[in-house]
Design an enzyme around this catalytic site. Structure first.
Site: not given
Length: 174
Positions: A88, A100, A103, A105
């Site tokens: 990333r 990307r 990711d 989160d």
């Protein structure tokens, strides 16, 4: 000796560059290498249209539930470190969302609400994003959103209200 209790946390996983399905699975397994992480559940992968950005590359998204003794900010640090390990790149010169390789989160941590410069819990846009709600409902449809006091299934229903089917998201196989 005091042993920290395990806290359930829900992680959104996404990728739209490279071999996305493999990247998500490998990143998920990499999290388990940390001594304070126990993996619990991983949703199916979903192929999704980019949201909030222009890109010809569709995403593969999933949501995972893990149990951890880490507090939220150290868990966030681990997620960011894992993103970097999987290629990333965050370009501070570019505004908005970017393509990307990975990711990760932090969506939910227990029923905690936090607002700091680095972290907002629950994730501030999760209730509006089908690419989060659909896989999250698969593994935790009865989870209660700590701010809205609605289940994930109810939030997903609200996003689908008046729409025929779910547009821009397709369940696929690992």
């Amino acid at each position: 000796m005091y042993i920290s209790p395990l806290h359930p946390a829900y992680i959104g996983l996404g990728s739209n560059l490279g071999k996305s399905r493999s990247l998500l699975q490998e990143a998920w397994q990499a999290l388990e290498q940390h001594p304070d992480i126990n993996l619990h559940a991983l949703s199916s992968p979903y192929r999704t249209q980019p949201v909030g950005m222009e890109s010809e590359h569709w995403f593969i998204n999933a949501v995972g539930q893990l149990d951890t003794t880490l507090s939220p900010e150290p868990l966030l640090d681990l997620l960011l470190k894992t993103e970097q390990q999987f290629g990333r790149v965050r370009d501070p010169e570019l505004a908005g969302y970017q393509d990307r390789t990975l990711d990760l989160d932090l969506l939910l941590y227990d029923d905690m609400t936090i607002q700091t410069d680095r972290l907002t819990l629950p994730h501030p846009a999760m209730h509006e994003r089908l690419f989060v709600l659909v896989p999250l409902a698969e593994i935790g449809g009865q989870l209660m959103h700590p701010c809205f006091r609605k289940t994930v299934a109810e939030l997903l229903g609200e996003q689908q209200e008046g729409k025929e089917g779910i547009q821009g998201i397709e369940q696929i196989e690992w």
